[in-house]
Write a protein that holds these residues in place. Structure first.
Motif, PDB file in Angstrom:
ATOM      1  N   ASN A  73      31.597  21.557  58.061  1.00  0.00           N
ATOM      2  CA  ASN A  73      30.788  22.490  58.855  1.00  0.00           C
ATOM      3  C   ASN A  73      29.292  22.177  58.780  1.00  0.00           C
ATOM      4  O   ASN A  73      28.540  22.559  59.672  1.00  0.00           O
ATOM      5  CB  ASN A  73      31.059  23.925  58.415  1.00  0.00           C
ATOM      6  N   ALA A  74      28.879  21.494  57.738  1.00  0.00           N
ATOM      7  CA  ALA A  74      27.467  21.104  57.635  1.00  0.00           C
ATOM      8  C   ALA A  74      27.121  20.013  58.643  1.00  0.00           C
ATOM      9  O   ALA A  74      25.970  19.878  59.052  1.00  0.00           O
ATOM     10  CB  ALA A  74      27.150  20.643  56.225  1.00  0.00           C
ATOM     11  N   LYS A  75      28.125  19.236  59.027  1.00  0.00           N
ATOM     12  CA  LYS A  75      27.905  18.136  59.978  1.00  0.00           C
ATOM     13  C   LYS A  75      28.457  18.452  61.363  1.00  0.00           C
ATOM     14  O   LYS A  75      28.412  17.597  62.247  1.00  0.00           O
ATOM     15  CB  LYS A  75      28.548  16.858  59.450  1.00  0.00           C
ATOM     16  N   ASN A  76      29.026  19.661  61.530  1.00  0.00           N
ATOM     17  CA  ASN A  76      29.602  20.038  62.830  1.00  0.00           C
ATOM     18  C   ASN A  76      30.617  19.005  63.312  1.00  0.00           C
ATOM     19  O   ASN A  76      30.656  18.665  64.506  1.00  0.00           O
ATOM     20  CB  ASN A  76      28.505  20.226  63.882  1.00  0.00           C
ATOM     21  N   THR A  77      31.435  18.529  62.394  1.00  0.00           N
ATOM     22  CA  THR A  77      32.359  17.439  62.705  1.00  0.00           C
ATOM     23  C   THR A  77      33.750  17.754  62.165  1.00  0.00           C
ATOM     24  O   THR A  77      33.888  18.288  61.065  1.00  0.00           O
ATOM     25  CB  THR A  77      31.845  16.117  62.118  1.00  0.00           C
ATOM     26  N   VAL A  78      34.738  17.378  62.953  1.00  0.00           N
ATOM     27  CA  VAL A  78      36.134  17.488  62.518  1.00  0.00           C
ATOM     28  C   VAL A  78      36.727  16.087  62.479  1.00  0.00           C
ATOM     29  O   VAL A  78      36.337  15.217  63.278  1.00  0.00           O
ATOM     30  CB  VAL A  78      36.926  18.440  63.438  1.00  0.00           C
ATOM     31  N   TYR A  79      37.662  15.886  61.552  1.00  0.00           N
ATOM     32  CA  TYR A  79      38.249  14.560  61.342  1.00  0.00           C
ATOM     33  C   TYR A  79      39.776  14.629  61.457  1.00  0.00           C
ATOM     34  O   TYR A  79      40.374  15.680  61.240  1.00  0.00           O
ATOM     35  CB  TYR A  79      37.884  14.045  59.951  1.00  0.00           C
ATOM     36  N   LEU A  80      40.341  13.469  61.747  1.00  0.00           N
ATOM     37  CA  LEU A  80      41.795  13.331  61.695  1.00  0.00           C
ATOM     38  C   LEU A  80      42.098  12.005  61.017  1.00  0.00           C
ATOM     39  O   LEU A  80      41.877  10.940  61.602  1.00  0.00           O
ATOM     40  CB  LEU A  80      42.409  13.380  63.093  1.00  0.00           C
ATOM     41  N   GLN A  81      42.570  12.092  59.798  1.00  0.00           N
ATOM     42  CA  GLN A  81      43.008  10.904  59.069  1.00  0.00           C
ATOM     43  C   GLN A  81      44.459  10.642  59.424  1.00  0.00           C
ATOM     44  O   GLN A  81      45.318  11.512  59.228  1.00  0.00           O
ATOM     45  CB  GLN A  81      42.863  11.123  57.560  1.00  0.00           C
ATOM     46  N   MET A  82      44.720   9.474  59.956  1.00  0.00           N
ATOM     47  CA  MET A  82      46.064   9.126  60.407  1.00  0.00           C
ATOM     48  C   MET A  82      46.575   7.956  59.602  1.00  0.00           C
ATOM     49  O   MET A  82      46.025   6.846  59.692  1.00  0.00           O
ATOM     50  CB  MET A  82      46.038   8.780  61.904  1.00  0.00           C
ATOM     51  N   ASN A  83      47.603   8.184  58.813  1.00  0.00           N
ATOM     52  CA  ASN A  83      48.217   7.156  57.980  1.00  0.00           C
ATOM     53  C   ASN A  83      49.627   6.851  58.474  1.00  0.00           C
ATOM     54  O   ASN A  83      50.209   7.624  59.237  1.00  0.00           O
ATOM     55  CB  ASN A  83      48.256   7.627  56.526  1.00  0.00           C
ATOM     56  N   SER A  84      50.158   5.749  58.004  1.00  0.00           N
ATOM     57  CA  SER A  84      51.532   5.356  58.352  1.00  0.00           C
ATOM     58  C   SER A  84      51.770   5.468  59.854  1.00  0.00           C
ATOM     59  O   SER A  84      52.769   6.050  60.314  1.00  0.00           O
ATOM     60  CB  SER A  84      52.538   6.234  57.598  1.00  0.00           C
ATOM     61  N   LEU A  85      50.876   4.896  60.607  1.00  0.00           N
ATOM     62  CA  LEU A  85      50.950   5.020  62.063  1.00  0.00           C
ATOM     63  C   LEU A  85      52.185   4.326  62.632  1.00  0.00           C
ATOM     64  O   LEU A  85      52.632   3.290  62.112  1.00  0.00           O
ATOM     65  CB  LEU A  85      49.681   4.463  62.701  1.00  0.00           C
ATOM     66  N   LYS A  86      52.698   4.920  63.685  1.00  0.00           N
ATOM     67  CA  LYS A  86      53.897   4.419  64.355  1.00  0.00           C
ATOM     68  C   LYS A  86      53.548   4.110  65.815  1.00  0.00           C
ATOM     69  O   LYS A  86      52.616   4.716  66.375  1.00  0.00           O
ATOM     70  CB  LYS A  86      54.992   5.481  64.324  1.00  0.00           C
TER      71      LYS A  86
END
Length: 121
Positions: A73-86
């Motif tokens: 919230n301090a950076k106004n940013t949301v993330y999506l870590q995606m592992n084991s991609l198919k």
């Protein structure tokens, strides 16, 4: 209001990517944030959501255990870590904001442009 998604690219199956969505013009800390995706010829589908404070998360069954949503919230940013991609994760990924309940995928009314994720087999 702007939502700028980035971090997409081409990756081999089993690999990982981290998507980011930087926002501006939005009271970020008062909004739930979500990630959605749309593969060619399909409807856009829900992927993951996080509550306004980051304390609660919700995932589609297809990504549970492989993807992690988080926010700063301090950076106004949301993330999506995606592992084991198919290969079936190949899609354009969109971030979105909701001023309502984070688990209500229909409540996301503010959208960013997408970032393309391609997973090769």
């Amino acid at each position: 209001v702007q939502l700028q998604a980035s971090g997409g690219g081409l990756v081999q199956a089993g690999g990982f990517l981290r998507l980011s969505c930087a926002t501006s013009g939005l009271t970020f800390s008062r909004n739930a944030m979500g990630w959605f995706r749309q593969a060619p010829g399909t409807e856009r589908e829900f992927v993951a959501a996080v509550s306004w404070d980051g304390g609660s998360t919700y995932y589609a069954d297809s990504v549970k255990g492989r993807f992690t949503i988080s926010r700063d919230n301090a950076k106004n940013t949301v993330y999506l870590q995606m592992n084991s991609l198919k290969p079936e994760d190949t899609a354009v990924y969109y971030c979105a904001a909701s001023s309502h309940y984070y688990r209500d995928s229909t409540s996301y009314t503010t959208w960013g442009q997408g970032t393309l994720v391609t997973v090769s087999s």
